[in-house]
Write an enzyme that holds these catalytic residues in place. Structure first.
Site, PDB file in Angstrom:
ATOM      1  N   TRP A   1      63.470  80.080  28.313  1.00  0.00           N
ATOM      2  CA  TRP A   1      62.831  80.849  29.239  1.00  0.00           C
ATOM      3  C   TRP A   1      63.855  81.072  30.293  1.00  0.00           C
ATOM      4  CZ3 TRP A   1      60.674  78.432  34.022  1.00  0.00           C
ATOM      5  CH2 TRP A   1      59.954  79.472  34.941  1.00  0.00           C
TER       6      TRP A   1
ATOM      7  N   LYS B   1      48.941  79.704  33.008  1.00  0.00           N
ATOM      8  CA  LYS B   1      48.412  80.488  31.825  1.00  0.00           C
ATOM      9  C   LYS B   1      47.026  79.829  31.451  1.00  0.00           C
ATOM     10  CE  LYS B   1      52.900  81.491  31.700  1.00  0.00           C
ATOM     11  NZ  LYS B   1      53.900  82.619  31.869  1.00  0.00           N
TER      12      LYS B   1
ATOM     13  N   ASP C   1      58.873  70.892  29.288  1.00  0.00           N
ATOM     14  CA  ASP C   1      58.261  71.687  29.753  1.00  0.00           C
ATOM     15  C   ASP C   1      57.001  72.314  28.976  1.00  0.00           C
ATOM     16  OD1 ASP C   1      57.411  74.010  31.233  1.00  0.00           O
ATOM     17  OD2 ASP C   1      59.562  74.802  31.246  1.00  0.00           O
TER      18      ASP C   1
HETATM   19  N1  KET Z   1      58.179  77.416  31.742  1.00  0.00           N
HETATM   20  C1  KET Z   1      58.049  78.365  30.761  1.00  0.00           C
HETATM   21  C2  KET Z   1      58.629  78.055  29.467  1.00  0.00           C
HETATM   22  C3  KET Z   1      57.776  79.351  31.383  1.00  0.00           C
HETATM   23  O1  KET Z   1      57.372  80.447  30.096  1.00  0.00           O
HETATM   24  C4  KET Z   1      57.038  79.908  32.686  1.00  0.00           C
HETATM   25  C5  KET Z   1      56.628  81.042  32.735  1.00  0.00           C
HETATM   26  C6  KET Z   1      57.195  78.672  33.525  1.00  0.00           C
HETATM   27  C7  KET Z   1      57.761  77.598  32.960  1.00  0.00           C
HETATM   28  C8  KET Z   1      56.545  78.817  34.593  1.00  0.00           C
HETATM   29  O2  KET Z   1      55.633  79.265  34.853  1.00  0.00           O
HETATM   30  P1  KET Z   1      54.427  78.758  36.389  1.00  0.00           P
HETATM   31  O3  KET Z   1      54.031  80.279  36.718  1.00  0.00           O
HETATM   32  O4  KET Z   1      55.596  78.420  37.328  1.00  0.00           O
HETATM   33  O5  KET Z   1      53.580  77.814  36.028  1.00  0.00           O
HETATM   34  N2  KET Z   1      56.894  82.272  32.133  1.00  0.00           N
HETATM   35  C9  KET Z   1      56.434  83.527  32.377  1.00  0.00           C
HETATM   36  C10 KET Z   1      56.403  84.163  33.708  1.00  0.00           C
HETATM   37  C11 KET Z   1      57.740  83.982  34.467  1.00  0.00           C
HETATM   38  O6  KET Z   1      58.643  84.271  33.928  1.00  0.00           O
HETATM   39  O7  KET Z   1      57.603  83.346  35.630  1.00  0.00           O
HETATM   40  C12 KET Z   1      57.185  84.312  31.479  1.00  0.00           C
HETATM   41  O8  KET Z   1      58.030  83.909  30.795  1.00  0.00           O
HETATM   42  O9  KET Z   1      56.914  85.675  31.457  1.00  0.00           O
END
Ligand code: KET
Length: 427
Positions: A157, A274, A238
């Site tokens: 990511w 998610k 993570d």
């Molecule tokens: N870790 C991973 C691996 C991840 O894909 C995301 C979010 C997060 C943490 C953080 O999510 P949060 O909303 O802070 O709980 N990924 C998606 C959104 C983004 O980029 O913020 C994405 O990859 O589209």
């Protein structure tokens, strides 16, 4: 101090810049600031929103949509909101967040009957979703082991790189994905684990690896854990997609449980963005498994001290929703059913996308669409092919070829498949 000449217009003094060259010289102290590079993921959403085409499709950001392409508020969340509406006050949470939400989060990640929960060995704080949990950990790492580095998988990511960069922790990478087989580069991964200096930090995706959709098998996780033990590495998990890989949050915690069984100390970032659809509520949890209760108390107090000058204390509403759902057996069951429903819809769309491509006569293999798991399909398309999808078909996705399967619907899958076929077919 910036200066500009004033002009009286309609009785009001308006500020306007002085002569152009002088204006440059007398500009504000931040006059040299250039626009930041667009975020590779959230920038895609911005471009999508700006496109007036009625055909446009957003398979960029990992955000779940229903089969009509609409954002979803889970039923369990609606019910929890009804329940918290009456009795919640708006007071600050403690610096470490909601104790009840943390307790419930730990049961999900460490297991309902975890001895570590019973022995109070886990230092945990509510965090600003998964991102905030990672960042708190990165700051904690920097503060208490300032010369340490972090090994991050290739690819990962994109924001992982930003998080540890801003925490000033140097980054190394380790092999993860094998482009030819579109699967795990297990041999490369194990080599990198063996070759890293003893006691290194490794960032691991607990399940549903983003962006590749490729996870180690249970057997492979056992080998990784074994090797980590031999090398005394520290695993930081993570876990942003618990429930999205298999449809069952308990099964998706398997990697963590293997490491726990093997006696590792671990760190873990959890997110409810998610799996509860609480994206904008910023509800998450950071936990660190310690030697004993006394150490856990100390570590938690330090995590709180990192949080205090940054945001003081975390937001209340999402924490109330999470703890209401997870502490009520009926609501929790409803949640489990709804998570499975989201995961199943995605699996169905993987099948549909692959079948559509095959029906169009694509000579390429699309097996990986259904082999990969979680929210994303790492399609193998090149940045140039993705650019064509956007400019010719108004399809928006990240330039690394990642398709958010959560944005694919019965209504757009044929359109998407056709466009993919057009940009990937040999001339
Ligand atoms: N870790 C991973 C691996 C991840 O894909 C995301 C979010 C997060 C943490 C953080 O999510 P949060 O909303 O802070 O709980 N990924 C998606 C959104 C983004 O980029 O913020 C994405 O990859 O589209």
């Amino acid at each position: 101090m910036a200066m500009s000449s004033g002009a009286v217009v309609g009785g009001q003094r308006r500020w306007r810049p002085a002569l152009v060259p002088a204006a440059r010289a007398m500009a504000s102290w931040f006059g040299h600031v250039e626009p930041a590079a667009k975020d590779p993921i959230l920038g895609v959403t911005e471009a999508f929103l700006a496109d007036p085409s009625p055909d446009k499709v957003n398979v960029g950001v990992g955000a779940y949509r229903d089969d009509n392409g609409r954002p979803v508020v889970l039923e369990c969340v609606r019910e929890a909101e009804r329940r918290v509406a009456g009795n919640a006050n708006m007071e600050y949470l403690p610096m470490g967040g909601s104790v009840k939400m943390i307790e419930e989060s730990l049961k999900l990640s460490y297991g309902e009957d975890s001895e570590f929960i019973r022995d109070k060995r886990i230092a945990a704080v509510q965090a600003l979703s998964g991102t905030g949990a990672c960042r708190l950990f990165a700051d904690f790492q920097k503060r208490f082991l300032p010369d340490s580095q972090i090994y991050i998988p290739t690819p990962t990511w994109a924001n992982h790189h930003n998080i540890w960069r801003d925490a000033r922790v140097p980054q190394r990478t380790f092999s993860y994905y094998h482009p030819e087989s579109r699967g795990l580069d297990f041999a490369g991964l194990m080599d990198d684990v063996k070759n890293a200096p003893d006691g290194s930090f490794f960032l691991l995706h607990a399940c549903a690896h983003n962006p590749t959709g490729v996870d180690p098998s249970e057997e492979q996780w056992r080998e990784i854990s074994f090797q980590f033990k031999a090398k005394k590495h520290f695993p930081f998990f993570d876990m942003a997609y618990q429930g999205f890989a298999s449809g069952d949050p308990e099964r998706d915690a398997k990697a963590i449980r293997i490491f726990l069984e093997d006696g590792h100390q671990i760190g873990c970032a959890q997110s409810y963005a998610k799996n509860m659809g609480l994206y904008g509520q910023r509800a998450g949890c950071l936990s660190i498994l310690c030697d004993d209760e006394m150490q856990a108390v100390a570590v938690k107090s330090q995590l709180q001290q990192i949080a205090r000058p940054m945001y003081s204390n975390p937001p209340l509403h999402g924490a109330l929703i999470v703890s209401t759902i997870l502490s009520d057996p009926e609501l929790k069951n409803l949640w489990l059913k709804e998570v499975k429903g989201m995961a199943d819809r995605i699996i169905g769309m993987r099948k549909a996308l692959k079948e559509n491509l095959e029906r169009l006569g694509s000579p390429l293999s699309w097996e990986h669409i259904t082999n990969q798991i979680g929210m994303f399909c790492y399609s193998g398309m090149t940045p140039e092919q993705v650019d064509r999808l956007t400019s010719e078909f108004h399809i928006y996705m990240t330039r690394n070829g990642r398709i958010s399967m959560a944005g694919v619907t019965t209504g757009n899958v044929a359109y998407l498949a056709n466009a993919i076929h057009e940009v990937t077919k040999p001339n």
